[in-house]
Design a protein around this motif. Structure first.
Motif, mmCIF file in Angstrom:
data_model
loop_
_atom_site.group_PDB
_atom_site.id
_atom_site.type_symbol
_atom_site.label_atom_id
_atom_site.label_comp_id
_atom_site.label_asym_id
_atom_site.label_seq_id
_atom_site.Cartn_x
_atom_site.Cartn_y
_atom_site.Cartn_z
ATOM 1 N N PHE A 2 39.375 -35.182 46.415
ATOM 2 C CA PHE A 2 39.858 -34.425 45.258
ATOM 3 C C PHE A 2 40.689 -33.223 45.687
ATOM 4 C CE2 PHE A 2 36.282 -36.544 43.158
ATOM 5 C CZ PHE A 2 36.910 -36.985 42.025
ATOM 6 N N GLY A 3 41.647 -32.856 44.865
ATOM 7 C CA GLY A 3 42.457 -31.673 45.115
ATOM 8 C C GLY A 3 41.715 -30.435 44.649
ATOM 9 N N PRO A 4 42.372 -29.277 44.692
ATOM 10 C CA PRO A 4 41.682 -28.038 44.334
ATOM 11 C C PRO A 4 41.372 -27.928 42.840
ATOM 12 C CG PRO A 4 43.986 -27.622 44.902
ATOM 13 C CD PRO A 4 43.730 -29.053 45.186
ATOM 14 N N MET A 160 52.193 -36.837 46.531
ATOM 15 C CA MET A 160 52.301 -35.615 47.332
ATOM 16 C C MET A 160 51.811 -34.403 46.553
ATOM 17 S SD MET A 160 55.799 -36.005 49.413
ATOM 18 C CE MET A 160 55.105 -34.964 50.688
ATOM 19 N N ARG A 161 51.518 -34.621 45.265
ATOM 20 C CA ARG A 161 51.201 -33.466 44.420
ATOM 21 C C ARG A 161 49.784 -33.467 43.884
ATOM 22 N NH1 ARG A 161 56.900 -34.479 43.748
ATOM 23 N NH2 ARG A 161 58.034 -32.491 43.666
ATOM 24 N N ARG A 164 44.674 -39.044 45.123
ATOM 25 C CA ARG A 164 44.708 -40.395 44.541
ATOM 26 C C ARG A 164 43.603 -40.563 43.500
ATOM 27 N NH1 ARG A 164 46.188 -44.327 49.693
ATOM 28 N NH2 ARG A 164 47.820 -42.992 50.545
ATOM 29 N N ASP A 320 47.695 -48.169 52.029
ATOM 30 C CA ASP A 320 49.077 -47.693 52.101
ATOM 31 C C ASP A 320 49.720 -47.775 50.719
ATOM 32 O OD1 ASP A 320 48.815 -47.233 54.768
ATOM 33 O OD2 ASP A 320 49.833 -49.065 55.407
ATOM 34 N N LEU A 321 50.544 -46.797 50.420
ATOM 35 C CA LEU A 321 51.216 -46.789 49.117
ATOM 36 C C LEU A 321 52.665 -47.262 49.269
ATOM 37 C CD1 LEU A 321 49.986 -43.392 47.645
ATOM 38 C CD2 LEU A 321 49.154 -45.679 47.117
ATOM 39 N N SER B 54 56.931 -41.735 55.865
ATOM 40 C CA SER B 54 55.809 -42.171 55.021
ATOM 41 C C SER B 54 54.471 -41.729 55.611
ATOM 42 C CB SER B 54 55.842 -43.694 54.858
ATOM 43 O OG SER B 54 57.062 -44.074 54.253
ATOM 44 N N CYS B 57 54.086 -37.976 55.040
ATOM 45 C CA CYS B 57 53.807 -37.660 53.627
ATOM 46 C C CYS B 57 52.472 -38.230 53.144
ATOM 47 C CB CYS B 57 54.922 -38.210 52.733
ATOM 48 S SG CYS B 57 56.490 -37.395 53.022
ATOM 49 N N GLY B 58 51.787 -38.962 53.998
ATOM 50 C CA GLY B 58 50.483 -39.497 53.608
ATOM 51 C C GLY B 58 50.551 -40.778 52.805
ATOM 52 N N TRP B 59 51.730 -41.365 52.660
ATOM 53 C CA TRP B 59 51.827 -42.631 51.911
ATOM 54 C C TRP B 59 51.313 -43.787 52.754
ATOM 55 C CZ3 TRP B 59 57.581 -41.122 51.326
ATOM 56 C CH2 TRP B 59 57.686 -40.058 50.432
ATOM 57 N N LEU B 60 51.538 -43.704 54.049
ATOM 58 C CA LEU B 60 51.048 -44.728 54.969
ATOM 59 C C LEU B 60 50.080 -44.077 55.952
ATOM 60 C CD1 LEU B 60 54.338 -46.627 55.960
ATOM 61 C CD2 LEU B 60 52.791 -47.125 54.076
ATOM 62 N N ARG B 61 49.161 -44.876 56.442
ATOM 63 C CA ARG B 61 48.213 -44.368 57.449
ATOM 64 C C ARG B 61 48.642 -44.868 58.820
ATOM 65 N NH1 ARG B 61 43.379 -42.676 55.608
ATOM 66 N NH2 ARG B 61 42.338 -43.367 57.498
ATOM 67 N N PHE B 75 48.693 -34.803 56.451
ATOM 68 C CA PHE B 75 48.989 -34.442 55.065
ATOM 69 C C PHE B 75 47.784 -34.687 54.172
ATOM 70 C CE2 PHE B 75 50.245 -35.258 50.741
ATOM 71 C CZ PHE B 75 51.121 -34.216 50.504
ATOM 72 N N PRO B 77 46.989 -33.730 49.980
ATOM 73 C CA PRO B 77 47.515 -33.014 48.805
ATOM 74 C C PRO B 77 46.725 -31.758 48.458
ATOM 75 C CG PRO B 77 46.628 -35.186 48.223
ATOM 76 C CD PRO B 77 46.680 -35.113 49.703
ATOM 77 N N ALA B 78 45.451 -31.751 48.802
ATOM 78 C CA ALA B 78 44.647 -30.558 48.503
ATOM 79 C C ALA B 78 45.168 -29.349 49.278
ATOM 80 C CB ALA B 78 43.190 -30.825 48.856
ATOM 81 N N ARG B 81 49.962 -29.623 48.800
ATOM 82 C CA ARG B 81 50.776 -29.857 47.603
ATOM 83 C C ARG B 81 51.589 -28.614 47.245
ATOM 84 N NH1 ARG B 81 47.519 -30.500 42.120
ATOM 85 N NH2 ARG B 81 46.220 -28.664 42.119
ATOM 86 N N VAL B 84 54.679 -29.110 50.791
ATOM 87 C CA VAL B 84 55.412 -30.206 51.439
ATOM 88 C C VAL B 84 55.898 -31.143 50.339
ATOM 89 C CG1 VAL B 84 55.302 -32.086 53.110
ATOM 90 C CG2 VAL B 84 53.898 -30.043 53.447
ATOM 91 N N THR B 85 57.191 -31.396 50.300
ATOM 92 C CA THR B 85 57.731 -32.307 49.284
ATOM 93 C C THR B 85 58.649 -33.309 49.972
ATOM 94 O OG1 THR B 85 59.553 -30.792 48.877
ATOM 95 C CG2 THR B 85 57.664 -30.607 47.406
ATOM 96 N N ALA B 86 59.029 -34.333 49.221
ATOM 97 C CA ALA B 86 59.852 -35.372 49.856
ATOM 98 C C ALA B 86 60.720 -36.087 48.833
ATOM 99 C CB ALA B 86 58.954 -36.378 50.564
ATOM 100 N N PRO B 88 61.595 -39.757 48.539
ATOM 101 C CA PRO B 88 61.319 -41.056 49.129
ATOM 102 C C PRO B 88 62.525 -41.986 49.003
ATOM 103 C CG PRO B 88 59.881 -40.607 47.234
ATOM 104 C CD PRO B 88 60.945 -39.583 47.244
ATOM 105 N N GLN B 110 52.206 -30.085 40.930
ATOM 106 C CA GLN B 110 52.160 -29.438 42.240
ATOM 107 C C GLN B 110 51.629 -28.015 42.150
ATOM 108 O OE1 GLN B 110 56.364 -29.924 43.345
ATOM 109 N NE2 GLN B 110 56.481 -27.716 43.699
#
Lengths: 321, 320
Positions: A2-4, A160-161, A164, A320-321, B54, B57-61, B75, B77-78, B81, B84-86, B88, B110
């Motif tokens: 979880f985020g903040p 990124m914001r 998930r 993966d996304l 990717s 940015c945390g989209w891929l591991r 990365f 998001p907690a 956010r 860091v922006t991107a 894609p 964000q």
């Protein structure tokens, strides 16, 4: 995971999901589909009522003979003199009537029977058909919600914001909001048709009944929504998510049927556990009269919904996304 | 235990590996992006640029290795956010909402407040020249406009690290120029990583560059060092005399190599106090002109494109 500020994020995502569905007319399409079905079954019910009423006055109609009343008019048969303009639901609800005996024959608990007899029949009919329709509707419409974003990779803008989990829960909440709204409007439509067609329909009783059944129908849909989200989180295309959702729905239904048939066999204990996880096994309790009776079942189904979403998140957070 | 990331690094990747089934997309990639730099990532198709983005940015591991973003680990998001922006590659925004609604949603997510988001969205729309299309649905925008919305969302708020994957792809020359100017102007205020096939663009915009091939960094450093601008001057001569001996004598220890085929004289030197590149170039030019040479052009170092094409590890069919 979880985020903040998870609650804020979930709310933002849910609100955006609802607005996006309304803007894309997806919600309207879902609403139209459900309303169409609700209207169709309501009309079918009225037709049944008219025929039933005519048959009471002319029992031979039940055997395919002389028919009187409005139904006869439609069929171009012999019309009885001075038939009533509209059918009455009283023939179903009147205690001791043959229809009442048929409809409520399986209900032995006096309190439950009394509770159901007091509900407008159209609402019972609407609820009964909705219990069957809602799972299907959810799988067709909600299973794609995240998968579509995986397919277009639009998820990358939001991933990124926010976390998930927040994103998936927000999406689920938006879908739940849509489910509640659609169910309520479909119930209202059924009541409207009943008011138009029945001679003895009372809006106040109908609305009271809707308030009783609407939350139950919505909560009944939540575990199916949870399963749809599970499928959506872990698939890469809308089509695959929908097929997976419908497959899961079929699996739940078959599990419930197997349990019904083989509960006394050696597989009984295993099937009992599996059946407990299937929303169908809790469906009967939603007809119980008091909130004290069906409330725990509603909580259980809401928990089941979170369970399905939780299982989905276990995989979703690592994929993966 | 591996060494920690440099303190002045905005981004650090160590021995990062990523497989897609049997395909090895990244093969022990090492990369350090200095804070405040505009960093270019260059490589042929399939080299691993987008996969690198990717993973950052945390989209891929990643399957192996370590990633450190802004000195705070991989990365999350907690933690990251809004910081860091991107932009894609090949990602589509929802088509049924308006441009302003999409940007507002992303800004709010964000962590910006409602009023701050409104102001930011107005600023961004002006930046990418889409103010007049703010209320239009995303589905009605052209490819170039969509790209500009994508660039705009990456600059919402005040991000410390921005990753842009092919930012000017699909933009007309004027828009591409505006975006390049904007990116270059960010130097020192935030870290920007740009992935592009356009080597001229990378050379124009970036101060650091890494050349990637087959999932590894084959060359990295300041653009001036990679292209030889720090220690190399190339003088092209037209047909006529080439007074090599006199020129070499004038260079006082620095080397001068003559390429007869291209008619290029390459001066290599070490800048010292009191002896800058301009001094070496001046001495060489005086000797050349005195010897009757006809000078066509003078350039410090070579273009990034030539540097890239001369890399021995790259098979010709993979070069852009």
């Amino acid at each position: 995971m979880f985020g903040p500020t998870p609650i804020r994020d979930i709310g933002l995502v849910a609100g955006f999901e609802l607005r996006e569905m309304l803007r894309s007319r997806k919600a309207l399409a879902i609403l139209a589909l459900y309303l169409l079905v609700a209207a169709f079954i309501s009309y079918a019910f009225m037709d049944f009522l008219e025929t039933a009423q005519a048959s009471l006055r002319n029992p031979a109609a039940l055997l395919g003979g002389d028919v009187r009343g409005p139904a006869a008019g439609r069929r171009g048969l012999v019309v009885a003199p001075s038939p009533p303009d509209k059918p009455s639901q009283g023939i179903l609800t009147a205690r001791g009537s043959p229809f009442n005996r048929v409809i409520f024959s399986r209900i032995t608990d006096p309190a439950s029977r009394d509770f159901l007899e007091r509900q407008p029949p159209i609402m019972l009919f609407f609820a009964y058909t909705s219990f069957a329709l809602i799972p299907l509707l959810i799988m067709i419409t909600a299973a794609e919600t995240l998968a579509q974003e995986h397919q277009s990779r639009g998820i990358r803008f939001v991933a990124m914001r926010t976390g998930r989990a927040e994103y998936a829960l927000g999406k689920g909440l938006g879908q739940a909001g849509l489910l509640g709204a659609v169910t309520f409007l479909a119930g209202l439509l059924s009541l409207g048709i009943a008011a138009w067609k029945l001679s003895d329909f009372e809006w106040s009783a109908g609305l009271r009944s809707l308030v009783v059944f609407w939350p139950r129908l919505t909560v009944f849909g939540l575990p199916f929504l949870g399963m749809a989200m599970l499928c959506s989180m872990n698939t890469g295309s809308a089509m695959v998510a929908r097929v997976a959702g419908l497959g899961g729905l079929a699996g739940l239904f078959v599990t419930h049927q197997l349990f019904q048939k083989y509960q006394e066999s050696s597989l009984g204990p295993v099937l009992r556990v599996l059946d407990f996880l299937a929303p169908y096994s809790h469906q009967d309790n939603f007809w119980l009269p008091s909130w004290q009776d069906c409330g725990p079942e509603m909580l259980l189904l809401a928990g089941l919904a979170f369970g399905y979403v939780g299982v989905g998140l276990l995989f979703y957070r690592r994929r993966d996304l | 235990m591996s060494a920690p990331a440099p303190a002045d690094a905005a981004l650090s990747l160590r021995a990062v590996g990523k497989n897609y089934g049997r395909i090895r997309a990244l093969d022990g990639l090492d990369l350090v992006v200095p804070r405040g730099s505009v960093f270019g990532l260059v490589g042929p198709n399939g080299a691993g640029k987008t996969t690198t983005f990717s993973i950052v940015c945390g989209w891929l591991r990643a399957n192996r290795g370590e990633v450190d973003v802004l000195g705070e680990g991989a990365f999350d998001p907690a933690r990251h956010r809004g910081r860091v922006t991107a932009l894609p590659q090949d990602s589509a925004l929802g088509r049924d909402m308006t441009v302003v609604e999409q940007l507002t949603h992303l800004g709010r997510l964000q962590g910006l407040g409602a009023r701050e988001t409104r102001e930011e969205v107005e600023r961004i729309l002006a930046l990418v020249d889409l103010t007049d299309r703010a209320r239009d649905r995303v589905r009605t925008l052209s490819h170039g406009m969509l790209r500009r919305v994508g660039i705009g969302q990456a600059f919402l708020g005040d991000p410390e690290l921005v990753l842009l994957d092919e930012p000017t792809n699909g933009l007309d020359p004027r828009q591409a120029h505006t975006i390049r100017e904007f990116i270059a102007a960010q130097r020192g205020t935030r870290t920007i990583v740009v992935s592009s096939h356009n080597l001229h663009e990378i050379e124009t915009v970036c101060d650091h560059v890494a050349l990637i091939d087959r999932g590894r960094v084959v060359m990295a450093g300041p653009v001036s060092a990679v292209t030889g601008r720090d220690d190399e001057v190339r003088i092209t001569l037209a047909e006529g005399p080439v007074p090599l001996t006199e020129t070499r004598a004038a260079l006082a220890g620095d080397t001068a190599e003559w390429d007869e085929a291209d008619r290029v004289l390459t001066l290599r030197f070490q800048e010292k106090p009191g002896r800058a590149a301009e001094d070496v170039t001046g001495a060489a030019l005086r000797a050349l002109l005195a010897g009757g040479a006809r000078v066509s052009s003078v350039a410090r170092g070579q273009s990034l494109e030539r540097t890239y094409l001369e890399l021995p590890a790259l098979p010709p069919e993979q070069k852009p």
